[in-house]
Write an enzyme that holds these catalytic residues in place. Sequence first.
Site, PDB file in Angstrom:
ATOM      1  N   LYS A  13       0.836  -1.213   0.000  1.00 24.78           N
ATOM      2  CA  LYS A  13       0.000   0.000   0.000  1.00 24.78           C
ATOM      3  C   LYS A  13       0.867   1.259   0.000  1.00 24.78           C
ATOM      4  O   LYS A  13       0.602   2.192  -0.736  1.00 24.78           O
ATOM      5  CB  LYS A  13      -0.910   0.026   1.252  1.00 24.78           C
ATOM      6  CG  LYS A  13      -1.813  -1.180   1.391  1.00 24.78           C
ATOM      7  CD  LYS A  13      -2.734  -1.041   2.600  1.00 24.78           C
ATOM      8  CE  LYS A  13      -2.034  -1.046   3.945  1.00 24.78           C
ATOM      9  NZ  LYS A  13      -1.348  -2.304   4.303  1.00 24.78           N
ATOM     10  N   ARG A  88      -8.998   0.991   9.232  1.00 19.45           N
ATOM     11  CA  ARG A  88      -8.471  -0.314   9.633  1.00 19.45           C
ATOM     12  C   ARG A  88      -9.417  -1.067  10.552  1.00 19.45           C
ATOM     13  O   ARG A  88      -9.106  -2.176  10.980  1.00 19.45           O
ATOM     14  CB  ARG A  88      -7.159  -0.102  10.359  1.00 19.45           C
ATOM     15  CG  ARG A  88      -5.928  -0.572   9.588  1.00 19.45           C
ATOM     16  CD  ARG A  88      -4.736  -0.164  10.402  1.00 19.45           C
ATOM     17  NE  ARG A  88      -3.553  -0.890  10.132  1.00 19.45           N
ATOM     18  CZ  ARG A  88      -2.505  -0.381   9.489  1.00 19.45           C
ATOM     19  NH1 ARG A  88      -2.538   0.809   8.976  1.00 19.45           N
ATOM     20  NH2 ARG A  88      -1.411  -1.118   9.356  1.00 19.45           N
ATOM     21  N   ARG A 127      11.867  -5.570   4.107  1.00 18.58           N
ATOM     22  CA  ARG A 127      11.568  -4.142   3.908  1.00 18.58           C
ATOM     23  C   ARG A 127      12.536  -3.268   4.711  1.00 18.58           C
ATOM     24  O   ARG A 127      12.838  -3.552   5.863  1.00 18.58           O
ATOM     25  CB  ARG A 127      10.138  -3.854   4.359  1.00 18.58           C
ATOM     26  CG  ARG A 127       9.814  -2.366   4.371  1.00 18.58           C
ATOM     27  CD  ARG A 127       8.349  -2.072   4.337  1.00 18.58           C
ATOM     28  NE  ARG A 127       7.637  -2.488   5.534  1.00 18.58           N
ATOM     29  CZ  ARG A 127       6.319  -2.383   5.667  1.00 18.58           C
ATOM     30  NH1 ARG A 127       5.594  -1.908   4.680  1.00 18.58           N
ATOM     31  NH2 ARG A 127       5.730  -2.793   6.778  1.00 18.58           N
ATOM     32  N   ARG A 160      11.832  -1.386  10.254  1.00 21.43           N
ATOM     33  CA  ARG A 160      10.794  -0.999  11.214  1.00 21.43           C
ATOM     34  C   ARG A 160      10.701  -2.049  12.314  1.00 21.43           C
ATOM     35  O   ARG A 160      10.731  -3.252  12.036  1.00 21.43           O
ATOM     36  CB  ARG A 160       9.437  -0.894  10.498  1.00 21.43           C
ATOM     37  CG  ARG A 160       9.275   0.385   9.729  1.00 21.43           C
ATOM     38  CD  ARG A 160       8.038   0.409   8.858  1.00 21.43           C
ATOM     39  NE  ARG A 160       6.816  -0.120   9.481  1.00 21.43           N
ATOM     40  CZ  ARG A 160       5.621  -0.078   8.902  1.00 21.43           C
ATOM     41  NH1 ARG A 160       5.475   0.459   7.696  1.00 21.43           N
ATOM     42  NH2 ARG A 160       4.561  -0.577   9.508  1.00 21.43           N
ATOM     43  N   ARG A 171       0.599  -8.366  13.906  1.00 23.48           N
ATOM     44  CA  ARG A 171      -0.057  -7.501  12.910  1.00 23.48           C
ATOM     45  C   ARG A 171      -0.937  -8.310  11.966  1.00 23.48           C
ATOM     46  O   ARG A 171      -2.011  -7.851  11.569  1.00 23.48           O
ATOM     47  CB  ARG A 171       1.000  -6.733  12.115  1.00 23.48           C
ATOM     48  CG  ARG A 171       1.614  -5.608  12.948  1.00 23.48           C
ATOM     49  CD  ARG A 171       2.900  -5.135  12.351  1.00 23.48           C
ATOM     50  NE  ARG A 171       2.725  -4.379  11.132  1.00 23.48           N
ATOM     51  CZ  ARG A 171       3.648  -4.295  10.171  1.00 23.48           C
ATOM     52  NH1 ARG A 171       4.788  -4.949  10.278  1.00 23.48           N
ATOM     53  NH2 ARG A 171       3.419  -3.571   9.106  1.00 23.48           N
TER      54      ARG A 171
HETATM   55  P1  AMP Z   1       1.339   1.000   8.705  1.00 23.30           P
HETATM   56  O1  AMP Z   1       2.486   1.896   8.409  1.00 23.30           O
HETATM   57  O2  AMP Z   1       0.097   1.366   7.926  1.00 23.30           O
HETATM   58  O3  AMP Z   1       1.688  -0.457   8.593  1.00 23.30           O
HETATM   59  O4  AMP Z   1       0.935   1.248  10.234  1.00 23.30           O
HETATM   60  C1  AMP Z   1       1.866   1.003  11.260  1.00 23.30           C
HETATM   61  C2  AMP Z   1       1.161   0.987  12.586  1.00 23.30           C
HETATM   62  O5  AMP Z   1       0.566   2.273  12.847  1.00 23.30           O
HETATM   63  C3  AMP Z   1       0.026  -0.009  12.745  1.00 23.30           C
HETATM   64  O6  AMP Z   1       0.483  -1.316  13.062  1.00 23.30           O
HETATM   65  C4  AMP Z   1      -0.749   0.623  13.906  1.00 23.30           C
HETATM   66  O7  AMP Z   1      -0.058   0.438  15.128  1.00 23.30           O
HETATM   67  C5  AMP Z   1      -0.659   2.110  13.556  1.00 23.30           C
HETATM   68  N1  AMP Z   1      -1.760   2.514  12.661  1.00 23.30           N
HETATM   69  C6  AMP Z   1      -1.637   3.001  11.393  1.00 23.30           C
HETATM   70  N2  AMP Z   1      -2.841   3.263  10.885  1.00 23.30           N
HETATM   71  C7  AMP Z   1      -3.748   2.944  11.821  1.00 23.30           C
HETATM   72  C8  AMP Z   1      -5.168   2.972  11.865  1.00 23.30           C
HETATM   73  N3  AMP Z   1      -5.902   3.376  10.826  1.00 23.30           N
HETATM   74  N4  AMP Z   1      -5.766   2.544  13.011  1.00 23.30           N
HETATM   75  C9  AMP Z   1      -5.045   2.144  14.074  1.00 23.30           C
HETATM   76  N5  AMP Z   1      -3.717   2.073  14.089  1.00 23.30           N
HETATM   77  C10 AMP Z   1      -3.056   2.468  12.965  1.00 23.30           C
END
Ligand code: AMP
Length: 220
Positions: A13, A88, A127, A160, A171
């Site tokens: 994404k 999410r 990654r 990360r 996750r």
């Molecule tokens: P991502 O970079 O999209 O993989 O997001 C990394 C982390 O940020 C996730 O595992 C959550 O801890 C937090 N996060 C990002 N977007 C959301 C969301 N829409 N709702 C809740 N937590 C989020």
Amino acid sequence: MRLILFGEPGAGKGTLSAMLQHRVGIKHVSTGDIFRREIARGTELGKLASGYLSKGLLVPDDVVLKIVAELFQDSEFSKGFVLDGFPRTVAQAEALDKLLSEKGWTIDGIIRIKVDSEELASRLSSRRVCRSCGAIYNLVNFPPKVKGVCDKCGGQLYQREDDYEDAVKVRLHVYDTQTAPVLDYFKNHKELVEIDTTGDDAEASYVKLFTALGESKGRG
Ligand code: AMP
């Protein structure tokens, strides 16, 4: 154009949203990037979010929704956006619908990006992300020219914390239990289209995404 990219962690994404922003000029909105930035800056929001991110858990809906509601007030958003990592949960999807209808905005495409589970795991473990500009690399199929250094800005690349094996398991479980139900919520939206990018590099995935957007528009 207003788009939502939807898929498991590691589905691509972030990479595809960044390509859309760079090539077509659609604003990329990543709630994950927002949290990582706040954590790096040591803000109150960052301190609150940090424990959730490091464990691979979702930040509570009310915190996320406050951020998104504020973003939507920004005039830049009226020109369009691609949402990466939001919504999410079903509660977030419902709140998004409400925010959109208050603005009189509609979504032009919801793209569900599928990747088989073995490849997801390998994409996550390989990654690397730039600490300075957030550019995303993959050690296997999209490595930086110089090891550990960002091609774009010379920043330092890092893995990360939530891409470590234990957090990845959490996750993926969180995705299955809390995020996958959002697809059911979207299933009656005619804008929902699916692409399978298993085995594809970023370029091939981008072509599929673009084709899917054309299909989605055709239905609209
Ligand atoms: P991502 O970079 O999209 O993989 O997001 C990394 C982390 O940020 C996730 O595992 C959550 O801890 C937090 N996060 C990002 N977007 C959301 C969301 N829409 N709702 C809740 N937590 C989020």
